[in-house]
Design an enzyme around this catalytic site. Structure first.
Site, PDB file in Angstrom:
ATOM      1  N   LYS A  57       0.844  -1.154   0.021  1.00 23.38           N
ATOM      2  CA  LYS A  57       0.221  -0.171  -0.151  1.00 23.38           C
ATOM      3  C   LYS A  57       0.793   1.338  -0.056  1.00 23.38           C
ATOM      4  CE  LYS A  57      -1.102   1.855   3.910  1.00 23.38           C
ATOM      5  NZ  LYS A  57      -1.344   3.109   4.225  1.00 23.38           N
ATOM      6  N   ASN A  58       1.885   1.185   0.957  1.00 21.12           N
ATOM      7  CA  ASN A  58       2.501   2.710   0.923  1.00 21.12           C
ATOM      8  C   ASN A  58       3.516   2.868  -0.122  1.00 21.12           C
ATOM      9  OD1 ASN A  58       1.581   2.984   3.434  1.00 21.12           O
ATOM     10  ND2 ASN A  58       3.211   2.240   4.683  1.00 21.12           N
ATOM     11  N   ARG A  76      -2.925  10.038   4.855  1.00 20.40           N
ATOM     12  CA  ARG A  76      -1.631  10.772   4.952  1.00 20.40           C
ATOM     13  C   ARG A  76      -0.952  11.011   3.551  1.00 20.40           C
ATOM     14  NH1 ARG A  76       1.231  13.866   8.047  1.00 20.40           N
ATOM     15  NH2 ARG A  76       3.392  13.269   8.285  1.00 20.40           N
ATOM     16  N   CYS A 123      -3.770   8.090   9.881  1.00 16.24           N
ATOM     17  CA  CYS A 123      -3.958   7.572  11.298  1.00 16.24           C
ATOM     18  C   CYS A 123      -3.754   8.225  12.078  1.00 16.24           C
ATOM     19  CB  CYS A 123      -3.360   6.122  11.506  1.00 16.24           C
ATOM     20  SG  CYS A 123      -3.828   4.686  10.678  1.00 16.24           S
ATOM     21  N   ARG A 140       1.931  14.505  13.201  1.00 12.75           N
ATOM     22  CA  ARG A 140       2.608  14.169  12.031  1.00 12.75           C
ATOM     23  C   ARG A 140       3.006  15.401  11.283  1.00 12.75           C
ATOM     24  NH1 ARG A 140       0.089   8.424  10.190  1.00 12.75           N
ATOM     25  NH2 ARG A 140       1.872   8.467   9.134  1.00 12.75           N
ATOM     26  N   ILE A 189       5.156  18.098   8.794  1.00 10.27           N
ATOM     27  CA  ILE A 189       5.441  18.034   7.484  1.00 10.27           C
ATOM     28  C   ILE A 189       6.733  19.137   7.280  1.00 10.27           C
ATOM     29  CG2 ILE A 189       3.549  17.059   6.376  1.00 10.27           C
ATOM     30  CD1 ILE A 189       2.903  19.896   5.521  1.00 10.27           C
ATOM     31  N   ASP A 190       7.204  19.358   8.460  1.00  7.13           N
ATOM     32  CA  ASP A 190       8.464  20.447   8.196  1.00  7.13           C
ATOM     33  C   ASP A 190       9.770  20.015   7.339  1.00  7.13           C
ATOM     34  OD1 ASP A 190       8.575  18.715  10.536  1.00  7.13           O
ATOM     35  OD2 ASP A 190      10.495  19.570  10.906  1.00  7.13           O
ATOM     36  N   GLN A 191       9.888  18.531   7.470  1.00  6.54           N
ATOM     37  CA  GLN A 191      10.947  18.188   6.519  1.00  6.54           C
ATOM     38  C   GLN A 191      10.456  18.118   5.102  1.00  6.54           C
ATOM     39  OE1 GLN A 191      13.854  17.776   7.946  1.00  6.54           O
ATOM     40  NE2 GLN A 191      12.835  18.591   9.678  1.00  6.54           N
ATOM     41  N   ASP A 204       4.972   0.258  11.998  1.00  5.77           N
ATOM     42  CA  ASP A 204       3.581  -0.223  11.488  1.00  5.77           C
ATOM     43  C   ASP A 204       3.253  -1.756  11.916  1.00  5.77           C
ATOM     44  OD1 ASP A 204       2.917   2.091  10.281  1.00  5.77           O
ATOM     45  OD2 ASP A 204       3.183   1.426   8.411  1.00  5.77           O
ATOM     46  N   ILE A 227       9.028   5.843  16.813  1.00  5.68           N
ATOM     47  CA  ILE A 227       8.798   6.798  15.778  1.00  5.68           C
ATOM     48  C   ILE A 227       7.511   7.703  15.972  1.00  5.68           C
ATOM     49  CG2 ILE A 227       8.013   6.739  13.281  1.00  5.68           C
ATOM     50  CD1 ILE A 227      10.635   5.252  13.596  1.00  5.68           C
ATOM     51  N   ARG A 270      -8.515   0.259   4.923  1.00  8.23           N
ATOM     52  CA  ARG A 270      -7.715   1.482   4.246  1.00  8.23           C
ATOM     53  C   ARG A 270      -6.440   0.890   3.686  1.00  8.23           C
ATOM     54  NH1 ARG A 270      -5.842   6.035   8.092  1.00  8.23           N
ATOM     55  NH2 ARG A 270      -4.322   5.787   6.741  1.00  8.23           N
TER      56      ARG A 270
HETATM   57  C1  UD1 Z   1       5.021   6.548   6.562  1.00  9.60           C
HETATM   58  C2  UD1 Z   1       3.885   5.324   6.509  1.00  9.60           C
HETATM   59  C3  UD1 Z   1       3.496   4.898   7.779  1.00  9.60           C
HETATM   60  C4  UD1 Z   1       4.584   4.479   8.564  1.00  9.60           C
HETATM   61  C5  UD1 Z   1       5.749   5.696   8.799  1.00  9.60           C
HETATM   62  C6  UD1 Z   1       6.942   5.229   9.501  1.00  9.60           C
HETATM   63  C7  UD1 Z   1       3.090   6.126   4.108  1.00  9.60           C
HETATM   64  C8  UD1 Z   1       1.870   6.114   3.548  1.00  9.60           C
HETATM   65  N1  UD1 Z   1       3.078   5.850   5.366  1.00  9.60           N
HETATM   66  O1  UD1 Z   1       4.423   7.800   6.942  1.00  9.60           O
HETATM   67  O2  UD1 Z   1       2.672   3.749   7.463  1.00  9.60           O
HETATM   68  O3  UD1 Z   1       4.101   4.451   9.838  1.00  9.60           O
HETATM   69  O4  UD1 Z   1       6.102   5.952   7.333  1.00  9.60           O
HETATM   70  O5  UD1 Z   1       7.425   4.137   8.906  1.00  9.60           O
HETATM   71  O6  UD1 Z   1       4.115   5.294   3.598  1.00  9.60           O
HETATM   72  N2  UD1 Z   1       8.332  13.903  10.851  1.00  9.60           N
HETATM   73  C9  UD1 Z   1       8.602  15.169  11.158  1.00  9.60           C
HETATM   74  N3  UD1 Z   1       8.712  16.139   9.997  1.00  9.60           N
HETATM   75  C10 UD1 Z   1       8.416  15.846   8.915  1.00  9.60           C
HETATM   76  C11 UD1 Z   1       7.884  14.404   8.550  1.00  9.60           C
HETATM   77  C12 UD1 Z   1       7.928  13.511   9.444  1.00  9.60           C
HETATM   78  O7  UD1 Z   1       8.998  15.604  12.286  1.00  9.60           O
HETATM   79  O8  UD1 Z   1       8.277  16.666   7.857  1.00  9.60           O
HETATM   80  C13 UD1 Z   1       8.049  12.816  11.826  1.00  9.60           C
HETATM   81  C14 UD1 Z   1       6.812  12.249  12.196  1.00  9.60           C
HETATM   82  O9  UD1 Z   1       5.891  12.955  12.951  1.00  9.60           O
HETATM   83  C15 UD1 Z   1       7.116  10.776  12.707  1.00  9.60           C
HETATM   84  C16 UD1 Z   1       8.449  10.433  12.221  1.00  9.60           C
HETATM   85  O10 UD1 Z   1       9.020  11.790  11.466  1.00  9.60           O
HETATM   86  O11 UD1 Z   1       7.164  11.027  14.124  1.00  9.60           O
HETATM   87  C17 UD1 Z   1       8.302   9.625  10.956  1.00  9.60           C
HETATM   88  O12 UD1 Z   1       7.480  10.103   9.885  1.00  9.60           O
HETATM   89  P1  UD1 Z   1       7.477   9.627   8.544  1.00  9.60           P
HETATM   90  O13 UD1 Z   1       8.615   8.550   8.223  1.00  9.60           O
HETATM   91  O14 UD1 Z   1       7.587  10.828   7.584  1.00  9.60           O
HETATM   92  O15 UD1 Z   1       6.235   8.848   8.267  1.00  9.60           O
HETATM   93  P2  UD1 Z   1       5.092   9.148   7.159  1.00  9.60           P
HETATM   94  O16 UD1 Z   1       5.878   9.258   5.700  1.00  9.60           O
HETATM   95  O17 UD1 Z   1       4.140   9.807   7.438  1.00  9.60           O
END
Ligand code: UD1
Length: 430
Positions: A22-23, A93, A117, A122, A124-126, A305, A327, A397
């Site tokens: 899925k991802n 997401r 979820c 969560r 998105i700053d990065q 996950d 995480i 989902r």
């Molecule tokens: C993806 C997966 C999700 C999985 C997660 C971790 C998809 C669609 N979803 O989610 O199923 O649980 O990876 O393996 O592929 N973070 C920041 N800033 C950012 C981005 C992330 O601080 O800009 C933090 C998040 O809050 C979290 C951690 O980094 O604590 C990891 O997040 P991330 O790897 O980005 O997860 P997703 O891509 O959302």
């Protein structure tokens, strides 16, 4: 609203076929709009998250042809708008992958801010940092992320946090930027590699995916391709844990065993027998499970996950286990429901201390998120008596035909949508 009704206590035995990841599919479907040529994608799982994304893409003019249940042809040549106003898309997401894809292709994107979820903040700053480094102007307002650029230029980007989403989004935009981009501290998950392979099959020049430094040489345009998505590591892991928790014997087919090593290692530690084949893994658990410690980490660490699923199994293991969530900060919400089923678990911050019990007892349980939903269903299959999983939507989902596949392994589980169905199912399962 559908529910699952389960009569537990039956060991799962047999074979199960794993679908496309899925991802990976979410990233690849979004990236498919980056060319004006048709793109044919195989092994797309028929799950709500992917279907919602495809619908939203259709609404901005992307041609979507479902050749069969798992094969989709995408035509991004007639995109009418880079503004996505899909209410439902907020709930997934991965909606934000359309930002990287459309910014790369059309230098403009506006997409509702992601939901997904409910497992903690969560950020998105990065992602934003990456887009800005490539020269985009990024604003957040009115519940949407809005990015545009006159020109995208390659850049050297150091991620402050390992993020799957940010790595994927930056990789997509950089594939069509001018010059070279280096992403340092990149995520190494199998679906990051799958997206890089997919983009390369469209003519991109991406090297190093699967390591923590990804190098991308921007190309002028991408072309059509025919691509098959990798098997789903988490779906596979879920059935492996279902076998462990029910003392079953399950052959999980159509997997890449390498992607499952972080899970098989833990299953061996807790007393399961594992046999690896070229594209299958067999998990049996004839003896009582034993305790261990697990910490979720970015790949190749133990996946977050899979955290609820292993917690459910460890709740039935002899001794005291500790599961640490590395995480997300709020991923133990389901534990209250598991305790209602007889588990002995104390959560302190990001750590769950589990004192194994010999059995769970069935209950009516509510599902807080996708993976927890799968885990609580496993608990129901391991439990004595009847469990009702209220509301299966979270599970849909990310799991295709979950109860059908479980029934194929001998589970006594039925989907019901009314009280009348429930009574009928009870008679059938008795
Ligand atoms: C993806 C997966 C999700 C999985 C997660 C971790 C998809 C669609 N979803 O989610 O199923 O649980 O990876 O393996 O592929 N973070 C920041 N800033 C950012 C981005 C992330 O601080 O800009 C933090 C998040 O809050 C979290 C951690 O980094 O604590 C990891 O997040 P991330 O790897 O980005 O997860 P997703 O891509 O959302």
């Amino acid at each position: 609203m559908d529910r699952f009704v389960i009569r537990g206590g039956v060991p799962l035995v047999g074979e199960v076929q794993i679908g496309g990841a899925k991802n990976a599919a979410l990233a690849i479907l979004a990236a498919a709009v980056m060319t004006n040529d048709p793109v044919r994608i195989e092994n797309v799982p028929d799950v709500t998250d992917c279907n919602v994304l495809l619908k939203a893409m259709e609404r901005i003019g992307v041609g979507i042809i479902r050749q069969s249940k798992h094969v989709v042809v995408i035509d991004g040549s007639k995109i009418e708008s880079c503004i996505i106003e899909d209410e439902y898309l907020k709930r997934i997401r991965a909606s934000y992958y359309l930002v990287g894809a459309l910014l790369g292709k059309n230098r403009q994107a506006e997409v509702p801010l992601p939901g997904g979820c409910n497992i903690g903040v969560r950020a998105i700053d990065q992602h934003i940092k990456g887009f800005r480094a490539l020269g985009a102007k990024v604003d957040i307002g009115h519940g949407a992320i809005c990015a545009e650029a006159k020109e995208l230029r390659g850049s050297h980007i150091f991620l402050d946090k390992v993020s799957v989403g940010a790595t994927i989004n930056i990789m997509m935009a950089a594939a069509l930027a001018t010059g070279k981009t280096i992403i340092e501290n990149a995520a190494k998950e199998p679906h990051v590699v799958d997206l890089a392979n997919f983009l390369n099959s469209m003519g991109a020049n991406i090297k190093g995916a699967g390591t923590d430094v990804i190098r991308i040489k921007g190309v002028e345009k991408l072309h059509g391709t025919d691509y098959a998505i990798i098997p789903d590591q988490i779906e596979a892991g879920t059935y492996m844990l279902a076998s462990a928790a029910t003392h079953g014997d399950v052959l999980v087919r159509n997997v890449i065993p390498k992607h499952l090593e972080c899970i098989t290692a833990k299953l061996c530690e807790i007393g399961c027998h594992i046999t690896e084949y070229d594209d299958a893994v067999r998990v049996s658990a004839p003896e009582p499970l034993t305790s261990t410690q697990v910490k979720t980490l970015p790949y190749p660490g133990f996946p977050t996950d899979m955290q609820p699923q292993i917690t459910v199994a460890l709740g039935l293991a002899q001794g005291t286990s500790i599961v640490t969530e590395g995480i997300f900060e709020n991923r133990f919400k389901y534990v209250d429901e598991l305790v209602r089923m007889g588990a002995s678990i104390k959560v302190e911050g990001n750590m769950a201390v589990i004192s194994g019990v010999s059995r769970y007892s069935g209950a009516s349980i509510s599902v807080p998120d996708l993976r927890a939903g799968a885990a609580l269903t496993i608990a129901g299959m391991a439990a004595e008596g009847e469990t009702i999983v209220e509301d299966t939507r979270f599970i849909e989902r990310g799991y295709e035909e979950f109860e059908v596949k479980l029934r194929g392994l001998g589970a006594k589980i039925e989907r019901v949508s009314s009280e009348h169905d429930l009574q009928k199912a009870r008679l059938k399962l008795a």
